[in-house]
Design a protein around this motif. Structure first.
Motif, PDB file in Angstrom:
ATOM      1  N   SER A 103       0.755  -1.194   0.054  1.00 23.84           N
ATOM      2  CA  SER A 103      -0.017   0.080  -0.027  1.00 23.84           C
ATOM      3  C   SER A 103       0.716   1.220  -0.022  1.00 23.84           C
ATOM      4  CB  SER A 103      -1.029  -0.026   1.183  1.00 23.84           C
ATOM      5  OG  SER A 103      -0.140   0.114   2.516  1.00 23.84           O
ATOM      6  N   ARG A 104       2.081   0.994   0.554  1.00 21.39           N
ATOM      7  CA  ARG A 104       3.097   2.379   0.453  1.00 21.39           C
ATOM      8  C   ARG A 104       3.730   2.589  -0.981  1.00 21.39           C
ATOM      9  NH1 ARG A 104       5.330   1.439   6.558  1.00 21.39           N
ATOM     10  NH2 ARG A 104       3.379   1.891   7.994  1.00 21.39           N
ATOM     11  N   ILE A 105       3.456   1.612  -1.603  1.00 16.95           N
ATOM     12  CA  ILE A 105       4.330   1.812  -3.259  1.00 16.95           C
ATOM     13  C   ILE A 105       3.193   2.248  -4.064  1.00 16.95           C
ATOM     14  CG2 ILE A 105       5.392   0.549  -4.868  1.00 16.95           C
ATOM     15  CD1 ILE A 105       5.833  -1.701  -3.166  1.00 16.95           C
ATOM     16  N   ARG A 106       3.886   3.154  -4.909  1.00 21.93           N
ATOM     17  CA  ARG A 106       2.836   3.977  -5.776  1.00 21.93           C
ATOM     18  C   ARG A 106       2.042   3.034  -6.722  1.00 21.93           C
ATOM     19  NH1 ARG A 106       6.324   6.257 -10.461  1.00 21.93           N
ATOM     20  NH2 ARG A 106       7.746   6.677  -8.748  1.00 21.93           N
ATOM     21  N   ASP A 107       0.349   3.435  -6.893  1.00 23.92           N
ATOM     22  CA  ASP A 107      -0.243   2.585  -7.445  1.00 23.92           C
ATOM     23  C   ASP A 107       0.251   2.254  -8.884  1.00 23.92           C
ATOM     24  OD1 ASP A 107      -3.558   1.972  -7.681  1.00 23.92           O
ATOM     25  OD2 ASP A 107      -2.821   2.823  -9.464  1.00 23.92           O
ATOM     26  N   GLY A 108      -0.235   0.953  -9.111  1.00 20.49           N
ATOM     27  CA  GLY A 108       0.494   0.218 -10.333  1.00 20.49           C
ATOM     28  C   GLY A 108       0.090   0.924 -11.672  1.00 20.49           C
ATOM     29  N   ALA A 109      -0.952   1.616 -11.731  1.00 27.35           N
ATOM     30  CA  ALA A 109      -1.491   2.073 -12.935  1.00 27.35           C
ATOM     31  C   ALA A 109      -0.806   3.420 -13.301  1.00 27.35           C
ATOM     32  CB  ALA A 109      -3.044   2.590 -12.846  1.00 27.35           C
ATOM     33  N   ASP A 110      -0.057   3.762 -12.241  1.00 24.26           N
ATOM     34  CA  ASP A 110       0.729   5.270 -12.426  1.00 24.26           C
ATOM     35  C   ASP A 110       2.196   4.773 -12.629  1.00 24.26           C
ATOM     36  OD1 ASP A 110      -1.669   6.601 -12.182  1.00 24.26           O
ATOM     37  OD2 ASP A 110      -1.114   6.774  -9.974  1.00 24.26           O
ATOM     38  N   ILE A 111       2.502   3.686 -12.738  1.00 25.84           N
ATOM     39  CA  ILE A 111       3.937   3.330 -12.737  1.00 25.84           C
ATOM     40  C   ILE A 111       4.499   2.934 -14.506  1.00 25.84           C
ATOM     41  CG2 ILE A 111       5.688   1.613 -12.169  1.00 25.84           C
ATOM     42  CD1 ILE A 111       4.219   1.058  -9.536  1.00 25.84           C
ATOM     43  N   ARG A 112       5.539   3.452 -14.739  1.00 27.64           N
ATOM     44  CA  ARG A 112       5.953   3.304 -16.209  1.00 27.64           C
ATOM     45  C   ARG A 112       7.122   2.575 -15.747  1.00 27.64           C
ATOM     46  NH1 ARG A 112       9.495   5.794 -19.339  1.00 27.64           N
ATOM     47  NH2 ARG A 112       9.153   5.482 -21.626  1.00 27.64           N
ATOM     48  N   VAL A 113       7.482   1.479 -16.132  1.00 33.41           N
ATOM     49  CA  VAL A 113       8.543   0.507 -15.800  1.00 33.41           C
ATOM     50  C   VAL A 113       9.841   1.216 -16.857  1.00 33.41           C
ATOM     51  CG1 VAL A 113       9.547  -1.597 -15.730  1.00 33.41           C
ATOM     52  CG2 VAL A 113       7.305  -1.344 -14.816  1.00 33.41           C
ATOM     53  N   THR A 114      10.923   1.302 -16.335  1.00 35.18           N
ATOM     54  CA  THR A 114      12.095   1.864 -17.258  1.00 35.18           C
ATOM     55  C   THR A 114      12.918   0.497 -17.215  1.00 35.18           C
ATOM     56  OG1 THR A 114      13.428   2.637 -15.486  1.00 35.18           O
ATOM     57  CG2 THR A 114      11.595   3.862 -16.808  1.00 35.18           C
ATOM     58  N   SER A 115      14.026   0.579 -18.285  1.00 39.11           N
ATOM     59  CA  SER A 115      15.112  -0.508 -18.375  1.00 39.11           C
ATOM     60  C   SER A 115      15.915  -0.520 -17.059  1.00 39.11           C
ATOM     61  CB  SER A 115      15.923  -0.080 -19.542  1.00 39.11           C
ATOM     62  OG  SER A 115      15.291  -0.335 -20.671  1.00 39.11           O
ATOM     63  N   ARG A 116      16.252   0.750 -16.515  1.00 42.55           N
ATOM     64  CA  ARG A 116      16.810   0.874 -15.225  1.00 42.55           C
ATOM     65  C   ARG A 116      16.276   0.270 -14.090  1.00 42.55           C
ATOM     66  NH1 ARG A 116      16.911   6.534 -11.925  1.00 42.55           N
ATOM     67  NH2 ARG A 116      14.999   5.405 -11.359  1.00 42.55           N
ATOM     68  N   MET A 117      14.775   0.214 -13.833  1.00 44.53           N
ATOM     69  CA  MET A 117      14.101  -0.271 -12.926  1.00 44.53           C
ATOM     70  C   MET A 117      14.239  -1.933 -13.013  1.00 44.53           C
ATOM     71  SD  MET A 117      10.429   1.583 -12.833  1.00 44.53           S
ATOM     72  CE  MET A 117      10.548   3.402 -12.879  1.00 44.53           C
ATOM     73  N   LEU A 118      14.097  -2.243 -14.200  1.00 45.78           N
ATOM     74  CA  LEU A 118      14.205  -3.815 -14.632  1.00 45.78           C
ATOM     75  C   LEU A 118      15.525  -4.379 -14.473  1.00 45.78           C
ATOM     76  CD1 LEU A 118      12.234  -3.974 -18.020  1.00 45.78           C
ATOM     77  CD2 LEU A 118      11.646  -5.022 -15.780  1.00 45.78           C
ATOM     78  N   ASN A 119      16.675  -3.395 -14.538  1.00 45.72           N
ATOM     79  CA  ASN A 119      17.909  -3.954 -14.349  1.00 45.72           C
ATOM     80  C   ASN A 119      18.359  -4.210 -12.753  1.00 45.72           C
ATOM     81  OD1 ASN A 119      19.066  -4.352 -16.894  1.00 45.72           O
ATOM     82  ND2 ASN A 119      19.636  -2.183 -17.064  1.00 45.72           N
ATOM     83  N   THR A 120      17.714  -3.007 -12.105  1.00 43.84           N
ATOM     84  CA  THR A 120      17.770  -3.197 -10.660  1.00 43.84           C
ATOM     85  C   THR A 120      16.935  -4.539  -9.924  1.00 43.84           C
ATOM     86  OG1 THR A 120      17.761  -0.784 -10.496  1.00 43.84           O
ATOM     87  CG2 THR A 120      17.336  -1.827  -8.454  1.00 43.84           C
TER      88      THR A 120
END
Length: 462
Positions: free
Chosen positions: A194-211
């Motif tokens: 619940s403390r993580i941003r709402d999934g609909a508002d998240i745009r996954v980037t390559s940096r996020m995936l690499n992390t």
């Protein structure tokens, strides 16, 4: 060898086959998968038609991406990931951060004295009650958590909106009602999620995936693996073995074998047309054709579960001039049907002598697809080895051939259009695939596998 009434040359010899057996699920999947991947990758097959064919949910899916999401969420990897989620969320990673804020008359956290001095000097009053403080807080919106939340949002929305509505037993094998309820509670109430941003508002980037990929926690590496697979699935990476396997594993369930059989048969017919030097053309969004083929002289439009540019409807007014007593009885039955349908269901109907739609319509045009077709192939596909089903399918097919018409051109059987019938069954043994003098060809599914497909169904003009 004899000449049929249409002038076509047909073989009248009797064929003798060894006993055949019905094609099972794996044979159909194997027969469809490679060609399906190729057609989707090249954009030469109608996405909407494929989605409807492979719709294992009875949700009337017309967008292939929606079907892919459902397939993805039904896969073993996703179901296992969600089953382990509650325990794993106890070790959600966070980052300790300090937020700088200006206070008056109180201190919150550590005082940033250099910043405080600059703040006071910037104010001509030299207000000594002002402080620049570094307030500690826990940051949840770190890269790997954003990947996790986006993945869970994708799964949760698909399960809630699509999968939960599926009424078949196989749905419960993957997602039981208890599993769906437990996942919903976890997604909605878990304090970390619940403390993580709402999934609909998240745009996954390559940096996020690499992390996420480099994380030491299985929660995040598994989230990366699944979300990366989901991205590849949506992007159309059909030649990727991982994606190909995913489609194969969730392609169909036993309740949907007749649909898969139709897809298998149509793809093999497309292969037959391609052997005539026709090339598959890209399908535009919104097109009604399943596929379009062309050579230098002809255009071929292939339709499945659609009438194409043809009509198979005969209005009740056609009874005019028919023997009075018979015509009156037909009119009475049709009018009562119209009235009672309205009374029982509230639906309106149009009385007619005949209406229907064949499983397959292939229209062959000289040059571009304009005017009356040069030839038409009408097909019925029956996933059955019963002679009774063969007889019923043959009767339906003959009616379609007799009543096929096109606006402004009338019944095709009365025009210069060559009208052929194609009846495809699974393992019905017949004496002759294409009896002399007939316009109907029978193909058994086994013929597709052995390459022993009769050619009489291909119009003479091509």
């Amino acid at each position: 060898m004899e000449i049929a009434s249409s002038g076509r040359l047909r073989t009248s010899s009797t064929s003798h086959r060894a006993p055949m057996s019905k094609l099972g699920r794996q044979a159909l999947v194997d027969g469809v998968q490679q060609e399906l991947v190729t057609y989707l990758q090249n954009g030469t097959v109608n996405d909407r038609a494929v989605a409807q064919w492979l719709d294992i949910t009875d949700l009337n899916i017309e967008k292939l991406d929606r079907l892919k999401r459902i397939h993805f969420c039904l896969s073993d990897g996703v179901v296992k990931f969600v089953a382990q989620l509650q325990e794993r969320l106890r070790r959600v990673k966070t980052a300790n951060q300090r937020e700088r804020e200006v206070t008056r008359g109180e201190v919150r956290g550590a005082v940033d004295w250099p910043a405080t001095t600059r703040l006071r000097y910037a104010d001509q009053s030299g207000d000594r009650t002002k402080f620049a403080c570094k307030t500690p807080y826990t940051e949840y919106d770190i890269d790997q958590n954003l990947v996790l939340k986006k993945l869970l949002w994708t799964i949760h929305s698909t399960v809630e909106e699509d999968i939960a509505a599926i009424a078949y037993d196989w749905r419960a094998d993957a997602w039981s009602d208890e599993q769906i309820a437990a996942f919903d509670r976890t997604y909605a109430r878990n304090v970390h999620l619940s403390r993580i941003r709402d999934g609909a508002d998240i745009r996954v980037t390559s940096r996020m995936l690499n992390t996420a990929r480099r994380s030491r926690q299985a929660l995040y590496t598994d989230a990366f693996t699944l979300y990366d697979r989901y991205r590849r699935l949506l992007s159309g990476a059909y030649d990727d073995p991982d994606i190909s396997q995913l489609l194969s594993d969730t392609l169909v369930v036993p309740e949907r074998l007749p649909r898969l059989f139709e897809l298998f048969c149509v793809f093999r017919l497309l292969r037959g047309l391609r052997s005539q030097a026709f090339q598959l053309q890209p399908i535009e969004t919104g097109a009604s054709q399943l596929a379009i083929l062309q050579d230098k002289d002809h255009t071929v439009n292939v339709y499945h579960d659609r009438t194409g540019s043809l009509s198979f409807h005969v209005p009740l007014s056609e009874l005019d001039g028919v023997e009075a007593d018979y015509a009156e009885r037909v009119r009475n039955a049709q009018n009562q049907h119209q009235q009672l349908t309205k009374a029982f269901l509230g639906n309106s109907t149009t009385p007619s002598l005949f209406h229907g739609r064949p499983d397959l319509v292939i229209e062959v045009y000289d040059g571009e697809a304009k005017g009356a077709p040069e030839a038409v192939v009408l097909g019925e596909i029956k996933y059955s080895d019963r002679q009774q089903t063969f007889t019923r399918g043959l009767e339906e097919l003959l009616k379609y051939m007799e009543f096929a018409q096109k606006d402004d051109y009338g019944y095709l059987s009365e025009q210069n259009t060559e009208v052929l019938g194609l009846l495809i069954t699974d393992a019905v043994e017949v004496n002759d695939d294409s009896p002399a003098g007939g316009q109907v060809t029978h193909i058994s599914a086994q013929d597709f596998l052995t390459g022993n497909v009769p050619r009489d169904w291909i119009p003479e003009s091509i």
